[in-house]
Design a protein around this motif. Structure first.
Motif, short mmCIF file in Angstrom:
data_model
loop_
_atom_site.label_atom_id
_atom_site.label_comp_id
_atom_site.label_asym_id
_atom_site.label_seq_id
_atom_site.Cartn_x
_atom_site.Cartn_y
_atom_site.Cartn_z
N ASP A 53 -15.32 -34.82 -4.07
CA ASP A 53 -14.15 -35.49 -4.63
C ASP A 53 -13.24 -34.48 -5.33
O ASP A 53 -12.01 -34.59 -5.26
CB ASP A 53 -14.56 -36.61 -5.59
N GLY A 54 -13.83 -33.48 -5.98
CA GLY A 54 -12.99 -32.46 -6.62
C GLY A 54 -12.16 -31.73 -5.58
O GLY A 54 -10.95 -31.60 -5.71
N ASN A 94 -18.86 -38.17 -5.40
CA ASN A 94 -19.91 -38.36 -6.41
C ASN A 94 -19.30 -38.38 -7.80
O ASN A 94 -19.98 -38.25 -8.80
CB ASN A 94 -21.04 -37.34 -6.27
N ALA A 120 -17.39 -36.51 -9.74
CA ALA A 120 -17.18 -35.37 -10.66
C ALA A 120 -17.41 -34.06 -9.92
O ALA A 120 -17.85 -34.05 -8.77
CB ALA A 120 -18.11 -35.46 -11.87
N TYR A 121 -17.12 -32.95 -10.59
CA TYR A 121 -17.39 -31.62 -10.06
C TYR A 121 -18.85 -31.33 -10.36
O TYR A 121 -19.19 -30.80 -11.42
CB TYR A 121 -16.54 -30.57 -10.77
N MET A 122 -19.71 -31.68 -9.46
CA MET A 122 -21.13 -31.58 -9.74
C MET A 122 -21.64 -30.14 -9.66
O MET A 122 -22.46 -29.71 -10.45
CB MET A 122 -21.92 -32.47 -8.78
MG LIG Z 1 -18.00 -34.25 -6.71
#
Ligand SMILES: [Mg+2]
Ligand SMILES: Cc1cc2nc3c(=O)[nH]c(=O)nc-3n(C[C@H](O)[C@H](O)[C@H](O)COP(=O)(O)OP(=O)(O)OC[C@H]3O[C@@H](n4cnc5c(N)ncnc54)[C@H](O)[C@@H]3O)c2cc1C
Ligand SMILES: Cc1ncc(C[n+]2csc(CCOP(=O)(O)OP(=O)(O)O)c2C)c(N)n1
Ligand code: SF4
Ligand code: SF4
Lengths: 545, 334
Positions: free
Chosen positions: B127-128, B155, B157-159
Motif C-alpha cells: 500500500d505504501g 496491509n 502501513a509501511y510494514m
Molecule cells: Mg504495507
C-alpha cells in the motif's frame, strides 16, 4: 541444487531458490492432523462410524457408505426404521440449524443395499472354532454376524418359527415391513451362519457339550409380559401386549370394538395403534401419570394421536368387568407422584391389554449353575461375559440394558469381539477412543446453510386401517442432500483449506482420498491451517513436547 | 425426472470441495498450482501478504497460460521473497524501486508489444508503494491505459520498515508514526487517507476490483477476469499483517473476514468507472469484533473505553455498507 558463485560483499548465501531456506526452524509450535470422535459416533449404541459412512454417501458412493456402515451394524434397513437415533440428538449440526437426518440416510442406504443385492463377504479364513448363539433377536443376529466375519462357525438356535425376536413379534409391521426384516436376516444367514428355528433350548450347557461348541452367546431377550393384579369378572377379557403383538404376526387377534391399553411405554403405543388397525373403534391408553411422564417417545405419541388413539392419563384401572372397566382418577402429590383421589369412572371396554413391561424368561438361566443375576436379568462384565466362563450375553436380558434394538446390536458386536479374544485365550481390549469433536472446535463459517429434509409420512387414513409402512424413505437426491449436511466433525473431509491457506505452501496434498501431510521443513507454525480447518481436524502442539 | 443437487456441503466457502467437478474447483485447490511464491520465503508466520500474493499470481499464471512477467515494488513482498541470491518466485520477476513499479511494468509491456510476444505483465506492490510513493507512476499507467494488471497488497502501513503510517492506514490505528499519546489517545487521525480503488475508477480504466484473502474464490475470479481484459487493470487486495497489526498469526484470515463482514473493507468491482458488483455481507458483525483482536487498536479498549472513536469507525463501516450496498444479496458480478 546450488552452484558455487563468487559472493559479493556481505552475501553469505548460495544462489538458489528459497527452498534452501528451511523456515521450519523458526517454529515453536507445530500443526498435527488428528481424527476426533464425532458426537454422533460417540452416541450410537451400535458404535457406528456415522461420520465415515456419511463421508462416502456425500460423494454418492452408496456402496462404500453401506460397507462402512455394516462394519459395525449388519441391519441398516431395520435401523433406519426402528432406531430411536440418539445420534441425531447429539449431532453438532443441531446447534447450527437442525441435526443431520442420520437415520433417514441410514434407511436409504439399507434399502439401496436390498435393492442392489449387496451381500456380505464370507470370511477369508475359517478359525475352526464354533460358537452357539441362543436367540435370533438383534443381539443374537449381531453377535452371529460379527463372529462369522471373524471366521468362526456360528449356529443360531431360535425357539420361534421365524427369526428376528422382538423385531418380528413385537415391533409392528407398519413400522418394520417383514420383507425388510427377512432380507436382512437372510443376508447374515448367507454368510454361512446356521439358523435352527423351532428349537427352544433349556439346558444350553448340555447342548454345548453335546455338540462341542467352543463358546456361547445368549440373546434370549425379555419376552415375558409383566402382569398387574386387577380384580376381574369371569367374562372380562384381559390380555397383554406381548401376546397381542405376537398373535398379530400370524393371525387376527379379537380385541373387540373398544380396546383399553394399560401402560405408558412404546409398547402401549404400538398395541393401541395395532388395535386401531384391527378395526377397533376406540383405542384408549390409560396411564397413571401425565403425558410428559410417559416413557413413550414423543414422536410415537404424536403419530398415535394422529391416527385417532386416545389418551387418558392420571388414571389407574381398579376393576375389569364384562364390557367395561372402572378407573380411578389420580392426582399428583407435591413430589410429583400420582396418588389415588377416590374418584371413579366407568369406561366401556371389550378388552384390556396390559403393556406394563417385560421380564426375562428364567428356565434357561436356571440351568446354568451359579449365574450372577440382578433381579430377573443377567449380570455381565465389561466385555459382555456372564459369571460363567465362556458364556456371554447381550440385549434385553442383560442387567442395565436400555432395551432397544440398537443397544442389542451393540452388545452383540462387543460380545463377538470379546468371544473372539476369549477363544484365543486373550482378554478383549477395546481400541482407545479419540478425543471428542466438540462444536467449539468447528469453524462453522465454511458450511453452507441448509435445512433438514423431512421424511414423508403416510396419509393418515391409509395408516389407520392397514399395516402399510407409516414413515416413508428419502429418494436419492434427498438422501444425498441430507448426507451433505454433515459437518464431518473432527475428521478431515478434504476441503483443501489447510492446503490453500498456508502462506508457506507447507501443506502437501496427497491426492483424492489420501488427505494431507505437513512439510515441517517450511511450516513456521502460524496455526492458520488449524484455525481455518472447518471440522477441527488439526491441532497445534508445542514443539518441545 | 433428474433433480440437480444444488447443495455442496461447504459450497465455495472452502478452498476446495471434492464434491465439485475439477473444472469448478479453485486454482489453489489444485496440486498443479504454480506456487508462484514458493516455500522458504522469509515472511512472518501467518503473513497475509505472502498468502495473497500466491493466491493472485497463481490465478494470473493459470489465466496467462504461465506466460507472465511480474514487476515488484520494494516492500515486504520483495524483501522476504528475494534476498539476493535467493528467490521464491516461480516466474520471471523484476524488482526496481519503491516508487516506480507501475512505470517499469509499462516499459516491460511496451517491450512485449515491440517484440510481438503474448507475454502478459503484472505489477505488484504494497500500500505504501502504491497509494503513496508510487502513486504518480500508477496514475500515469492508468491514464495511458497501459496493458498491465496492477495488484496492491494492502496491509495498511509501511510494514517492511517498521510499521509507519501510509495513506491506507485506517483511522485510530496505532503505527510507529501514529502513536496514541495524551488524554485521548486515538492513534491515526480521522478524515485523512484515500481510497485508491475509487481513484482508479475515476481514471475510467477497464477494470477495478477489491478482494481479500478471506474470500479466495472471489479473489481468483477477479484476477481471472482482469486477465481476460487488456489495458490498465487494478486489484486492491486486503492482506492482514500479524506483526504490524499486533495480531495472532493464526487470525490472518479471520481478521480479513471480519473486515469484510463488518463493512470496513468493502469488496466490489467496477468496469470503466462504474460499480458492477459487490460481495454481500454474509453474517454482519460490529466493527468491535474486528478491532479488538488487534493490538494496533488496543488503546480503544483500555480504560476508559473509547466508545466514541469506536462509533466513528462503525460509522465508516455503515457508510460503506450503504454506499456499496453490502447488505443487498444481489452479490458480486463475478
Ligand atoms: Mg504495507
Ligand atoms: C412392541 C415393541 C416395540 C419395540 N419397538 C422398538 C423400536 O422401535 N426401536 C427399538 O430400538 N427397540 C424397540 N423395542 C425393543 C426391542 O425390540 C428389543 O430391545 C430388542 O429386540 C431386544 O433384542 P434381543 O436380541 O435382546 O431380544 P429379542 O429381540 O427379544 O430376541 C430374543 C430371541 O430369543 C428367542 N429365545 C428366547 N428364549 C429362547 C430359548 N430358550 N431358546 C431359543 N430361543 C429363545 C426368542 O424367541 C427371541 O426370538 C420394542 C419392543 C417391543 C416389545
Ligand atoms: C525511495 C525509498 N524510500 C524508502 C524506502 C524504504 N522502504 C522500503 S520498503 C518500505 C515500506 C513499504 O511499505 P509498503 O509499500 O506498504 O509494503 P509492505 O512492506 O507494507 O508490504 C520503505 C519505506 C525505499 N526502499 N525507497
Ligand atoms: S454433523 Fe456429521 S459428524 Fe457431526 S455430529 Fe452430525 S452427523 Fe456426526
Ligand atoms: S498454515 Fe502453514 S505455516 Fe501455518 S501452521 Fe499451517 S502449515 Fe504451518
Amino acid at each position: 541444487m546450488s552452484t558455487q558463485i563468487e559472493k559479493p560483499f556481505a552475501i553469505t548465501l548460495d544462489r538458489n531458490t528459497s527452498l534452501a531456506n528451511h523456515t521450519g526452524s523458526w517454529r515453536s509450535k507445530r500443526p498435527v492432523y488428528v481424527d476426533r470422535l464425532p458426537p454422533c459416533n460417540a452416541t450410537c449404541p451400535a458404535g457406528e462410524n456415522i461420520q465415515n459412512w456419511l463421508f462416502h454417501a456425500e460423494s454418492g458412493n452408496y456402496e462404500a457408505a453401506w460397507r462402512s456402515l455394516t462394519e459395525n451394524n449388519p441391519l441398516p434397513a431395520i435401523m433406519g426404521r426402528v432406531c430411536y437415533h440418539p445420534c441425531e440428538g447429539a449431532c453438532n449440526r443441531g446447534q447450527l440449524d437442525a441435526a443431520v437426518g442420520i437415520n433417514a440416510v441410514e434407511r436409504f442406504l439399507g434399502d439401496e443395499a436390498l435393492k442392489q443385492g449387496w451381500a456380505f463377504a464370507k470370511p477369508a479364513v475359517e478359525s475352526g472354532k464354533r460358537v452357539l448363539v441362543v436367540g435370533s433377536g438383534p443381539a443374537g443376529l449381531s453377535a452371529a454376524y460379527h463372529l462369522r466375519r471373524m471366521g468362526h462357525g456360528v449356529t443360531i438356535v431360535e425357539a420361534e418359527t421365524a427369526a428376528g425376536g422382538m423385531m418380528r413379534y413385537g415391533i409392528p409391521r407398519y413400522r418394520l415391513p417383514r420383507q425388510v426384516l427377512d432380507a436382512e436376516v437372510q443376508r447374515i444367514v448367507d454368510m454361512g451362519v446356521e439358523l435352527r428355528l423351532d428349537t427352544r433350548v433349556d439346558d444350553v450347557l448340555a447342548m454345548q457339550a453335546a455338540e462341542g461348541f467352543d463358546a456361547v452367546f445368549l440373546g434370549i431377550g425379555a419376552g415375558i409380559a409383566k402382569r398387574a393384579y386387577i380384580p376381574a369378572g369371569d367374562a372380562s377379557h384381559i390380555t397383554d401386549a406381548v401376546s397381542v403383538l405376537h398373535e398379530v404376526e400370524d393371525s387376527q387377534p379379537l380385541l373387540g370394538r373398544k380396546v383399553v391399553i394399560y401402560g405408558g411405554g412404546n409398547t402401549a403405543i404400538d398395541v393401541a395403534r395395532t388395535a386401531k388397525r384391527l378395526g377397533a373403534e376406540e383405542s384408549i391408553i390409560v396411564y397413571r401419570r401425565t403425558r410428559d411422564k410417559m416413557p413413550a417417545h414423543d414422536f410415537e405419541v404424536k403419530e398415535a394421536l394422529e391416527e385417532g388413539v386416545k389418551l387418558k392419563w392420571l388414571s389407574t384401572i381398579t376393576e375389569a368387568g364384562e364390557g367395561n372397566i372402572t378407573i380411578e382418577k389420580m392426582a399428583l402429590d407435591a413430589k410429583g407422584f400420582p396418588q389415588p383421589t377416590g374418584e371413579f369412572e366407568t369406561l366401556p371396554a371389550d378388552s384390556v391389554v396390559l403393556a406394563l413391561g417385560q421380564n426375562v424368561e428364567q428356565t434357561l438361566l436356571e440351568h446354568i449353575p451359579n449365574l450372577t443375576m440382578k433381579w430377573d436379568s443377567v449380570q455381565t462384565d465389561a466385555v459382555m461375559m456372564t459369571s460363567h466362563d465362556g458364556v456371554f450375553a447381550g440385549g434385553d436380558m442383560v442387567a442395565g440394558s436400555e432395551r432397544t434394538v440398537t443397544v442389542a446390536v451393540g452388545h452383540g458386536k462387543k460380545a463377538a469381539r470379546a468371544i473372539d479374544a476369549w477363544l484365543r485365550g486373550e482378554l478383549y481390549q477395546p481400541a482407545p477412543k479419540h478425543e471428542p469433536a466438540t462444536f467449539e472446535r468447528l469453524n462453522t463459517w465454511y458450511y453452507a446453510d441448509a435445512e433438514k429434509t423431512v421424511r414423508p409420512v403416510l396419509d393418515i387414513i391409509r395408516r389407520q386401517s392397514t399395516f402399510d409402512e407409516v414413515v416413508g424413505g428419502l429418494d436419492e437426491s434427498n438422501a444425498l442432500f441430507e448426507a451433505r449436511r454433515c459437518l464431518s466433525c473432527g475428521n478431515c473431509f478434504e476441503c483443501d483449506n489447510c492446503y490453500g491457506v498456508c502462506p508457506d505452501s507447507a501443506v502437501i496434498k496427497l491426492g483424492a482420498g489420501k488427505r494431507f501431510a505437513f512439510n515441517y521443513d517450511y511450516c513456521k507454525g502460524c496455526g492458520l491451517c488449524a484455525e481455518e480447518c472447518p471440522c477441527g481436524a488439526i491441532v497445534v502442539e508445542l514443539e518441545d513436547k | 425426472m433428474e433433480t440437480t443437487i444444488k447443495f455442496y456441503q461447504t459450497d465455495t466457502f472452502t478452498v476446495g470441495n471434492r464434491l465439485l467437478s475439477e473444472a469448478e474447483r479453485s486454482v489453489q485447490a489444485g496440486m498443479q498450482r504454480t506456487n508462484a511464491l514458493n516455500s522458504g520465503h522469509r515472511a512472518c508466520q501467518g503473513c497475509g501478504e505472502a498468502l495473497g500474493a500466491r493466491f493472485a499470481v497463481d490465478a494470473a499464471m493459470r489465466a496467462a497460460g504461465n506466460d507472465l512477467i511480474a514487476c515488484n515494488a520494494t516492500g515486504c513482498l520483495e524483501v522476504f521473497s528475494t534476498p539476493y541470491p535467493e528467490s521464491s518466485w516461480q516466474l520471471p520477476w523484476i524488482h526496481s524501486l519503491f516508487g516506480n513499479t507501475a512505470a517499469v511494468a509499462t516499459g516491460v509491456a511496451a517491450a512485449q508489444r515491440v517484440k510481438g510476444t503474448k507475454t502478459r505483465v503484472l505489477a505488484q506492490g504494497g500500500d505504501g508503494g502504491t497509494t503513496d510513493i508510487g502513486f504518480g507512476c500508477l496514475s500515469g499507467m492508468f491514464e495511458r491505459n497501459d496493458d498491465v494488471l496492477y495488484i496492491c497488497y494492502d496491509n495498511e502501513a509501511y510494514m517492511n520498515t517498521g510499521v509507519q503510517r501510509s495513506s491506507a492506514t485506517p483511522p485510530a490505528a496505532r503505527t510507529a508514526t501514529t502513536v496514541p499519546v495524551g488524554q485521548h489517545p486515538n492513534g491515526n487521525v480521522f478524515g485523512k487517507g484515500k481510497s485508491v480503488p475509487l481513484i482508479a475508477m475515476a481514471h475510467e480504466i477497464p477494470y477495478v476490483a477489491t478482494a481479500s484473502v478471506a474470500d479466495l474464490r472471489d479473489l481468483e475470479a477477479k484476477v481471472t477476469k482482469a486477465m481476460s481484459i487488456h489495458g490498465a487493470r487494478y486489484i486492491h487486495i486486503h492482506v492482514p499483517c500479524p506483526l504490524g497489526w499486533g495480531a495472532d498469526p493464526a487470525h490472518t484470515i479471520k481478521l480479513a473476514r471480519l473486515a469484510i463482514e463488518s463493512g470496513l473493507f468493502p469488496v466490489f468491482e467496477a468496469e470503466h468507472g462504474e460499480i458492477t458488483g459487490h460481495r454481500a455481507i454474509r453474517e454482519q458483525v460490529p466493527v468491535e469484533d474486528y478491532l479488538k483482536l488487534q493490538k494496533r487498536f488496543a488503546h480503544l479498549f483500555r480504560n476508559p473505553k473509547q466508545v466514541e472513536v469506536i462509533a466513528q469507525l462503525q460509522a465508516i463501516a455503515d457508510r460503506n455498507i450503504r454506499r456499496f450496498k453490502l447488505l443487498e444479496k444481489r452479490g458480486a458480478a463475478v
